[in-house]
Scaffold this active site. Structure first.
Site, short mmCIF file in Angstrom:
data_model
loop_
_atom_site.label_atom_id
_atom_site.label_comp_id
_atom_site.label_asym_id
_atom_site.label_seq_id
_atom_site.Cartn_x
_atom_site.Cartn_y
_atom_site.Cartn_z
N ASP A 155 11.32 -8.27 -19.55
CA ASP A 155 11.11 -9.70 -19.34
C ASP A 155 12.06 -10.29 -18.31
O ASP A 155 12.62 -11.38 -18.49
CB ASP A 155 11.22 -10.46 -20.68
CG ASP A 155 10.19 -9.98 -21.70
OD1 ASP A 155 9.29 -9.22 -21.31
OD2 ASP A 155 10.29 -10.36 -22.86
N TRP A 213 8.44 1.62 -28.33
CA TRP A 213 8.73 0.25 -28.79
C TRP A 213 7.35 -0.30 -29.20
O TRP A 213 6.54 -0.67 -28.36
CB TRP A 213 9.34 -0.57 -27.67
CG TRP A 213 9.66 -2.00 -28.00
CD1 TRP A 213 8.85 -2.91 -28.61
CD2 TRP A 213 10.89 -2.69 -27.70
NE1 TRP A 213 9.48 -4.13 -28.72
CE2 TRP A 213 10.74 -4.03 -28.17
CE3 TRP A 213 12.08 -2.33 -27.07
CZ2 TRP A 213 11.74 -4.99 -28.03
CZ3 TRP A 213 13.07 -3.29 -26.95
CH2 TRP A 213 12.91 -4.59 -27.42
#
Length: 365
Positions: free
Chosen positions: A128, A225
Site C-alpha cells: 500500500d 498472506w
C-alpha cells in the site's frame, strides 16, 4: 508448545495469524484470548500489524507510547506462554525514497524498540505504498537487508509493494516495474521470506501451478498472506465473512513457506473460518466446507447461536449490511441481542455499523 499441524501426507504446515487489517483494531484482551484459542488448533504464530497503529506506519519514526509498548510486550509474553511465535509488521512508510543516514538512525531506533518488546519474527511491509519508482526492488532489498543486520529477530519477512498479480495494485500505486519479482528473487538473501496474497489481493482460491510460478520467480516458496476472512474497508465491511474456507487445499503446504490469515474485524467470528482452514490442511481431500463451518461454529459459538448464524449466513455474507433493509436489520438485531455471547454481540455491533470505515480513513492510515 503448539501441536504441529500436518497434512494427511505428513507435510508440516506453518499456520498463523497476521492482524493486518484497516479500521478499529482488536483490543489487547481480544488478541490474548484469540492467541490461546487458535494455539489449541495448530496456529503457531501471531504477527501484530494493525493498520491503526500509526507508530508502525506513518509515524514509525516515533516510539510507541509507554502503555502501548508495555501492552505489546505483554502480548509477546502471552504468545510465548502458549508456544506461539510473536512477530510485528513494520511499515516504514516510503523509506525507500530516501534511505539516508537519518532514515537509518530512525530505523535502528525502531528495531531496538521491537527487540525490547520480544519480537521473534520481524516483517518489513511495503504494501500500500507508491511503487512506480526507479530501482524499486534494489532499494527495498537494501533496506530489508539492513534491517535484518540490525534486528535480533529470528525470522525476517518482507512484503513487496506488488504482492499479488492483481492489476488493482497497478491502478492504485502505479505500474509495477518490469521483472520486479524476479529482481527480488535474485537480490534477497535466501533466508528472507516473502509475502504473497495470490492471483488477487483477496484471492478466492490458490492453485499449485500459480504458487509454483511465484516460487520460481522469488527463488523461494512464498508466505501466503491470506485476505480471508478480512472485511475492512467500505466495500468488504458490508459483509461478515463467516463461511468455511474453500480454494485452500492441503497441497498448498508443499509450495508455500507459511500461511498467515488476515482476520476479520470481528475477533470471535473470525475464529470460525480460521478453524476451518486448519481443518482443510488436516483433512486434505476429505475436507467438506459445509461440515467445517458447522463444526467450527459449534465450537466457537455453542449449539443455539451456531444454528442461528447458519440460518442467516447468506444474509450476512452475501446480501450485505446496506441491502438488508431497516426492518430486517431491526429483527436480526433483536434476535442476536437475546444471546449472551461475545459472538452475538459482534453481530449486533456490525448491524449497528460499528466497523464501517471510509476510503479516506484507509488512505490516511
Amino acid at each position: 508448545m503448539v501441536s504441529p499441524l500436518k497434512t494427511p501426507e505428513g507435510a508440516p504446515v506453518d499456520l498463523g495469524l497476521i492482524e493486518g487489517f484497516y479500521g478499529r483494531p482488536w483490543t489487547w484482551e481480544e488478541r490474548a484470548e484469540t492467541i490461546g484459542f487458535l494455539a489449541r488448533h495448530g496456529y503457531g504464530f501471531y504477527w501484530y500489524a494493525p493498520k491503526a497503529d500509526a507508530f508502525l506506519r506513518r509515524r514509525w519514526r516515533e516510539p510507541w507510547p509507554a502503555e502501548t509498548a508495555a501492552a505489546v510486550k505483554g502480548l509477546a509474553a502471552r504468545c510465548a506462554a502458549n508456544g506461539v511465535r510473536f512477530g510485528v509488521g513494520l511499515s516504514p512508510f516510503e523509506i525507500y525514497r530516501a534511505f539516508d543516514d537519518a532514515a537509518k538512525a530512525d530505523l535502528a531506533s525502531k528495531l531496538a524498540e521491537l527487540d525490547a518488546v520480544g519480537v521473534w519474527d520481524l516483517a518489513i511491509l511495503f504494501d500500500d505504498m507508491r511503487g512506480d519508482l526507479p530501482d524499486l526492488a534494489a532499494s527495498q532489498i537494501e533496506i530489508v537487508h539492513w534491517a535484518a543486520e540490525h534486528s535480533h529477530a529470528r525470522r525476517i519477512l518482507f512484503c513487496p509493494t506488488y504482492y499479488s498479480d492483481d492489476p488493482v495494485l497497478d491502478r492504485a500505486f502505479g505500474n509495477r516495474p518490469e521483472g520486479y519479482l524476479e529482481a527480488l528473487g535474485v537480490g534477497l538473501d535466501p533466508a528472507i521470506e516473502v509475502f504473497w496474497t495470490g492471483e488477487e489481493v483477496c484471492s478466492r482460491a490458490y492453485g499449485r501451478a500459480s504458487l509454483a510460478r511465484v516460487a520460481e520467480a522469488l527463488r523461494r516458496p512464498p508466505v501466503i498472506w491470506d485476505n480471508y476472512p478480512v472485511n475492512d474497508g467500505p466495500v468488504m465491511g458490508q459483509s461478515l465473512h463467516l463461511r468455511a474456507v474453500t480454494g485452500r487445499p492441503a497441497a498448498m503446504a508443499s509450495v508455500t513457506r507459511a500461511h498467515a490469515v488476515n482476520p476479520a474485524s470481528q475477533t470471535v467470528l473470525s475464529r470460525i473460518p480460521a478453524l476451518s482452514l486448519a481443518r482443510s490442511y488436516r483433512l486434505g481431500e476429505a475436507y467438506d466446507y459445509g461440515a467445517a463451518f458447522d463444526s467450527a461454529a459449534l465450537e466457537v459459538l455453542g449449539a443455539d447461536l451456531a444454528a442461528q448464524l447458519r440460518a442467516n449466513l447468506s444474509q450476512f455474507q452475501d446480501t450485505g449490511l446496506d441491502r438488508l433493509g431497516a426492518e430486517t436489520k431491526a429483527k436480526l438485531r433483536e434476535r442476536y441481542a437475546a444471546f449472551d455471547h461475545p459472538g452475538a454481540r459482534e453481530v449486533v455491533a456490525w448491524l449497528d455499523g460499528a466497523w464501517q470505515i471510509s476510503r479516506a480513513e484507509i488512505e490516511a492510515s
